[in-house]
Scaffold this motif. Structure first.
Motif, short mmCIF file in Angstrom:
data_model
loop_
_atom_site.label_atom_id
_atom_site.label_comp_id
_atom_site.label_asym_id
_atom_site.label_seq_id
_atom_site.Cartn_x
_atom_site.Cartn_y
_atom_site.Cartn_z
N ALA A 266 0.83 -1.22 0.00
CA ALA A 266 0.00 0.00 0.00
C ALA A 266 0.85 1.26 0.00
N GLY A 267 2.14 1.14 -0.31
CA GLY A 267 3.04 2.29 -0.26
C GLY A 267 2.76 3.31 -1.34
N GLY A 268 3.34 4.50 -1.15
CA GLY A 268 3.20 5.56 -2.12
C GLY A 268 4.34 5.64 -3.10
N ASP A 269 5.56 5.23 -2.67
CA ASP A 269 6.76 5.45 -3.49
C ASP A 269 7.79 4.33 -3.31
N THR A 270 7.41 3.20 -2.70
CA THR A 270 8.40 2.20 -2.30
C THR A 270 8.02 0.81 -2.75
N ALA A 271 8.95 0.13 -3.43
CA ALA A 271 8.86 -1.30 -3.65
C ALA A 271 9.50 -2.01 -2.46
N PHE A 272 8.99 -3.18 -2.12
CA PHE A 272 9.54 -3.96 -1.01
C PHE A 272 10.01 -5.33 -1.51
N ARG A 273 11.20 -5.71 -1.04
CA ARG A 273 11.69 -7.07 -1.25
C ARG A 273 11.42 -7.84 0.04
N VAL A 274 10.62 -8.89 -0.03
CA VAL A 274 10.08 -9.54 1.17
C VAL A 274 10.63 -10.96 1.30
N ALA A 275 11.09 -11.30 2.52
CA ALA A 275 11.60 -12.64 2.79
C ALA A 275 11.28 -13.01 4.24
N LEU A 276 11.16 -14.30 4.48
CA LEU A 276 10.96 -14.84 5.82
C LEU A 276 12.21 -15.61 6.21
N ALA A 277 12.83 -15.21 7.30
CA ALA A 277 14.08 -15.83 7.74
C ALA A 277 13.93 -17.34 7.87
N GLU A 278 14.90 -18.06 7.29
CA GLU A 278 15.02 -19.51 7.39
C GLU A 278 13.92 -20.26 6.67
N HIS A 279 13.23 -19.61 5.76
CA HIS A 279 12.16 -20.26 5.01
C HIS A 279 12.24 -19.87 3.53
N ARG A 280 11.80 -20.79 2.70
CA ARG A 280 11.54 -20.47 1.30
C ARG A 280 10.06 -20.17 1.15
N LEU A 281 9.73 -19.31 0.18
CA LEU A 281 8.35 -18.94 -0.09
C LEU A 281 7.85 -19.69 -1.32
N THR A 282 6.65 -20.18 -1.25
CA THR A 282 6.01 -20.78 -2.42
C THR A 282 4.94 -19.81 -2.91
N VAL A 283 5.17 -19.20 -4.04
CA VAL A 283 4.23 -18.22 -4.60
C VAL A 283 3.08 -18.97 -5.26
#
Length: 489
Positions: A266-283
């Motif tokens: 929901a940001g106005g000017d920012t992209a975020f790189r998101v990660a969860l420590a010690e886990h892989r993400l399944t999109v």
């Protein structure tokens, strides 16, 4: 006097004015479908509207605790994010907004293919909602997935006016035990100024004769993932579900639980790189639509985008970290599956942030969601221009002008060719439709990198007048917006 849908329909909308409704780049033809016209009503009936679910929202000035800092801002019902709206596929949303702000407002239901007169764009699909009045939005939730809502009035999005909207599919075949809706945001309102002050400062540009950088201007924020310049605005805080990193929200679950995380930027000017420590993400989903499951260490999420990911939780306490891409600071939450362990400090940077980041070419739709093969009936070239120096963002050399409407016809396959002539990335959003990426994945918001071209297709199956714009709120309000309209048959 309050403006509701009945008043709007009686008035025949008349929002763009007779000249604009028959204009295309200044020409006298073609005529376009009215946002409340018969074609729009027929398309809504074709969605087979189900039971009505009623909700009330109050937009008002309030004090909000961000986990330490208390700010004076604008919010829905005094919360950041606002309370989620959650419905089942096919149900009708009836959401009545009461405006207690000192200015006009509106609500845009981001990502939903809904009826045009509920889209929430003042001067295009509705009249502005005046202070002290109410407006009732009503529409069918025609597609399942992760969506959200926010104003489409000036820079109000960069305050606290946003909330999730989740459409559940009772027949969805996705195996998980728990769910966490995560809304990311960049924050300055009530801390270093207001979004209106930021826009005024940026609009002066950095060209010759300017006094120099203002306090909100950000220089030197770079990201290889975004092709260079990462953003324009310096924010003092980055939030995960309305909390600063040192006072994070904690999600509790059992070890081994399968967790679905719905990520919303929901940001106005920012992209975020998101990660969860010690886990892989399944999109599993992007912008509400499912994709073939693919694993990654991290996801990059631009303003307006959403990703659903699955993780099988280990035993411990794990930070979910959203790096403000190129800006060297983070938003942060915690997942706790054990009370025996202490939470890591806010300075921990998960190694996964520096691992594999999923790209658009890895997003492959499930076959049922892939557009049928067809050559485009029409290609609309949208050249993105502008610079930080002059802050003159535009589409096809023109700042937003409601008299410029690009025509399409119902039933066409339309190709949008985003040609980025700038040194900046732009998350481009089309209202009322989903776009097919070159990989076939369906999205409504897509990042266009600097000096690159992105071609996306959609089927013209939702009549009305729809906005296309950059979801950097400051680029949009400076002029990087335009309209697409369905021609009357």
């Amino acid at each position: 006097m309050d403006i509701d849908r009945r008043t709007l329909l009686k008035a025949g909308v008349g929002l763009l004015g007779g000249a604009a409704l028959t204009a295309c780049g200044g020409n006298a033809s073609p005529a376009f479908v009215s946002p409340s016209g018969a074609e729009v009503r027929a398309a809504e009936q074709a969605r087979r509207p189900g039971a009505i679910r009623s909700f009330r929202l109050v937009a008002a000035e309030d004090q909000v605790d961000l986990g330490g800092p208390v700010v004076r801002t604008w919010a829905y019902d005094g919360r950041i994010p606002g309370a989620p709206i959650r419905v089942s596929l096919g149900e009708r949303v009836r959401a009545t907004l009461t405006n207690r702000l000192p200015v006009d407002t509106s609500v845009h239901w981001h990502g939903l293919a809904l009826r045009n007169d509920a889209d929430g764009v003042p001067g295009v699909t509705q009249q502005p909602i005046k202070p002290g009045s109410e407006f009732a939005y009503e529409f069918t939730a025609a597609h399942p997935g992760t969506y959200w809502f926010h104003p489409h009035s000036g820079t109000q999005l960069d305050r606290g006016l946003y909330a999730p909207l989740i459409v559940d599919d009772p027949l969805e075949r996705l195996d998980y035990d728990e769910e966490w809706v995560v809304v990311l945001d960049d924050w300055l309102d009530g801390v270093t100024g207001t979004p209106e002050e930021v826009l005024a400062e940026l609009s002066r540009g950095m060209g010759m004769g300017h006094a120099g950088m203002g306090r909100h201007m950000l220089m030197g924020a770079t990201s290889p993932l975004l092709g260079g310049d990462a953003g324009d605005v310096q924010y003092p805080h980055y939030l995960l579900n309305g909390r600063i990193p040192s006072q994070p929200q904690t999600f509790r679950a059992k070890p081994g639980a399968r967790l679905r995380i719905r990520l919303i930027n929901a940001g106005g000017d920012t992209a975020f790189r998101v990660a969860l420590a010690e886990h892989r993400l399944t999109v599993t989903h992007t912008d509400g639509f499912s994709v073939q499951a693919v694993e990654s260490d991290a996801v990059l999420i631009g303003m307006g985008e959403r990703y659903d990911v699955l993780v099988t939780l280990k035993d411990g306490v794990f930070p979910l970290v959203a790096l403000a891409e190129g800006k060297k600071t983070v938003a942060r939450g915690l997942i706790r599956t054990s009370d025996r362990m202490a939470a890591p400090g806010p300075g921990l940077r998960p190694r996964e942030l520096d691992g594999e980041v999923i790209g658009y070419d890895q997003l492959v739709p499930r076959e049922a969601l892939r557009l049928a093969p067809k050559r485009p009936d029409r290609t609309i070239k949208l050249e993105l221009s502008g610079s930080m120096m002059a802050y003159d963002w535009a589409i096809n050399g023109k700042k937003y002008d409601p008299a410029t409407i690009y025509p399409v016809r119902s039933g066409e396959r339309v190709r949008l060719s985003f040609v980025n002539r700038t040194m900046m990335w732009h998350p481009m959003h089309l209202h009322g439709h989903t776009l097919a990426l070159p990989s076939g994945a369906r999205k409504d918001t897509a990042i266009v990198l600097p000096n690159e071209t992105l071609e996306v297709d959609f089927d013209a199956d939702n009549p009305g007048i729809w906005m296309i714009h950059c979801h950097n709120i400051y680029h949009a309000e400076s002029g990087m917006m335009t309209l697409l309209g369905y021609q009357q048959l």
